[in-house]
Motif scaffolding. Structure first.
Motif, PDB file in Angstrom:
ATOM      1  N   LEU A   5       0.833  -1.190   0.000  1.00 27.88           N
ATOM      2  CA  LEU A   5       0.000   0.000   0.000  1.00 27.88           C
ATOM      3  C   LEU A   5       0.872   1.246   0.000  1.00 27.88           C
ATOM      4  O   LEU A   5       1.905   1.302   0.644  1.00 27.88           O
ATOM      5  N   THR A 195      -4.439  -4.830  -4.099  1.00 27.76           N
ATOM      6  CA  THR A 195      -4.544  -5.322  -2.724  1.00 27.76           C
ATOM      7  C   THR A 195      -5.597  -6.417  -2.663  1.00 27.76           C
ATOM      8  O   THR A 195      -6.489  -6.498  -3.506  1.00 27.76           O
ATOM      9  N   GLY A 197      -8.674  -8.373  -0.435  1.00 26.70           N
ATOM     10  CA  GLY A 197      -9.679  -8.080   0.580  1.00 26.70           C
ATOM     11  C   GLY A 197     -10.989  -8.743   0.224  1.00 26.70           C
ATOM     12  O   GLY A 197     -11.328  -8.880  -0.957  1.00 26.70           O
ATOM     13  N   THR A 201     -14.708  -4.050  -2.542  1.00 24.21           N
ATOM     14  CA  THR A 201     -13.838  -3.826  -3.703  1.00 24.21           C
ATOM     15  C   THR A 201     -13.932  -2.366  -4.111  1.00 24.21           C
ATOM     16  O   THR A 201     -15.030  -1.803  -4.179  1.00 24.21           O
ATOM     17  N   ALA A 216      -7.652   2.042   1.378  1.00 19.55           N
ATOM     18  CA  ALA A 216      -7.527   0.634   1.772  1.00 19.55           C
ATOM     19  C   ALA A 216      -6.680   0.488   3.021  1.00 19.55           C
ATOM     20  O   ALA A 216      -6.983  -0.322   3.912  1.00 19.55           O
ATOM     21  N   ARG A 217      -5.606   1.275   3.114  1.00 22.11           N
ATOM     22  CA  ARG A 217      -4.762   1.212   4.301  1.00 22.11           C
ATOM     23  C   ARG A 217      -5.531   1.692   5.538  1.00 22.11           C
ATOM     24  O   ARG A 217      -5.452   1.083   6.614  1.00 22.11           O
ATOM     25  N   ARG A 220      -8.105  -0.978   6.439  1.00 22.01           N
ATOM     26  CA  ARG A 220      -7.468  -2.187   6.975  1.00 22.01           C
ATOM     27  C   ARG A 220      -7.155  -2.023   8.456  1.00 22.01           C
ATOM     28  O   ARG A 220      -7.241  -2.987   9.232  1.00 22.01           O
ATOM     29  N   VAL A 226      -9.984  -4.605   1.919  1.00 20.46           N
ATOM     30  CA  VAL A 226     -10.354  -3.918   0.676  1.00 20.46           C
ATOM     31  C   VAL A 226      -9.554  -4.464  -0.491  1.00 20.46           C
ATOM     32  O   VAL A 226      -8.319  -4.487  -0.457  1.00 20.46           O
ATOM     33  N   ARG A 227     -10.255  -4.871  -1.514  1.00 17.97           N
ATOM     34  CA  ARG A 227      -9.636  -5.271  -2.778  1.00 17.97           C
ATOM     35  C   ARG A 227      -9.615  -4.051  -3.692  1.00 17.97           C
ATOM     36  O   ARG A 227     -10.668  -3.530  -4.069  1.00 17.97           O
ATOM     37  N   VAL A 228      -8.430  -3.567  -4.019  1.00 21.19           N
ATOM     38  CA  VAL A 228      -8.302  -2.419  -4.918  1.00 21.19           C
ATOM     39  C   VAL A 228      -7.924  -2.914  -6.306  1.00 21.19           C
ATOM     40  O   VAL A 228      -6.924  -3.615  -6.479  1.00 21.19           O
TER      41      VAL A 228
END
Length: 322
Positions: A5, A195, A197, A201, A216-217, A220, A226-228
């Protein structure tokens, strides 16, 4: 493929310089490459290209319809034109020529929208290029490509040169951090997962990718996975990646520096609604004229920030839980 990230603050880079450098390198390898601009040599970073290849830069003046028409003629004659102009004027003034001269005839040419989105912030709504993705995505047989950092910008120039047909390529104006891992390839219609997750998404393009990684960071840290996905291509869309996200996570947030009426969010929502409906939040400019102000102000105004993306994800999950 997973990347670390992005940390804040991260070094930032100029995609316009990457565009210009790669175009020069490509011209050295292929004598068919020409640049066509609309009195925008400086703003398109084509000064060095003109110095090296003065006979291969055509400046049509402030006449965008002529700009695309001339480039189509060059392509029809066997050359490989890179058309470079400010995004709002290239797409707004020359839509007919892009549709009829370039796309309908399937000509290999790159239409490079410089300084897209709200990068010209202080110049106001006339210079905001937020409708371009909606307009260009509606044209048949036109690829729409939005790189997220300099590495992808260089790869996009190469991809456009090799593509057998017209391409609309966004080239960001303000600096962005590097988000592309290692030697990740740029593949036609393929998203790049940055990423992992299972909760949410985030589908992002261009300048929004680094902000999605920041979100996302943040999420988390709260135990939210989180899927980026850096979508890169608005057209052709990576339908498999989007539908996997719909099946494997609890909802989807889209983020784009553009109007939401027909770009990435609209494309993803149409696909999801037809095949695997899930809750969504579509971030962007919701069918209004963006005001005058700095790019930072405008992104904050429309929630196109890491905090805005994180808030949309939390809101989506909260409504799901209810």
């Amino acid at each position: 493929m997973t990347a670390e990230l992005v940390q804040t603050p991260a070094p930032t880079y100029d995609c316009r310089q990457a565009f210009a450098d790669e175009l020069i390198a490509l011209a050295a390898e292929d004598e068919r490459v020409v640049a066509v601009c609309n009195d925008s040599v400086s703003s398109s970073n084509l000064v060095r290209f003109r110095e090296l290849y003065p006979d291969r830069l055509i400046n049509v003046g402030i006449a965008e319809q002529d700009l695309v028409g001339v480039a189509a003629g060059l392509a029809n004659g066997g050359l490989l034109p890179f058309v470079s102009a400010a995004g709002p004027f290239l797409t707004g003034r020359a839509t007919e020529q892009i549709k009829t001269d370039a796309a309908y005839n399937g000509l290999p040419m790159a239409l490079c929208g410089q300084s897209p989105g709200m990068a010209y912030g202080e110049l106001g709504p006339t210079h905001h290029s937020i409708e371009d993705l909606s307009w260009m995505r509606a044209i048949a047989d036109l690829a729409v490509l939005v790189p997220a950092d300099p590495a992808q910008t260089r790869a996009a120039v190469r991809w456009a040169a090799a593509h057998d047909g017209p391409v609309y390529l966004r080239v960001p104006r303000f600096k962005v951090p590097s988000v592309t891992p290692g030697e990740a390839p740029l593949e036609t219609g393929r998203a790049l997962q940055l990423t992992d997750g299972d909760d949410i998404t985030v589908l992002a393009i261009g300048t929004m990718v680094s902000r999605a990684l920041e979100a996302a960071r943040e999420l988390r840290a709260d135990g939210i996975g989180v899927r980026v996905l850096n979508m890169t291509f608005v057209e052709p869309l990576d339908t498999n990646a989007v539908l996997r996200a719909a099946r494997e996570t609890r909802g989807i947030v889209t983020a784009e520096e553009a109007t939401t009426t027909g770009g990435l969010g609209a494309a993803a929502a149409s696909l999801v609604a037809q095949h695997h409906p899930v809750p969504m939040r579509i971030l962007g400019v919701h069918r209004e004229f963006a005001p005058t102000g700095s790019p930072a102000f405008l992104l904050e105004h429309f929630g196109l920030t890491a905090a805005g993306i994180a808030a949309a994800a939390r809101d989506l999950l909260g409504n799901n839980d209810g």
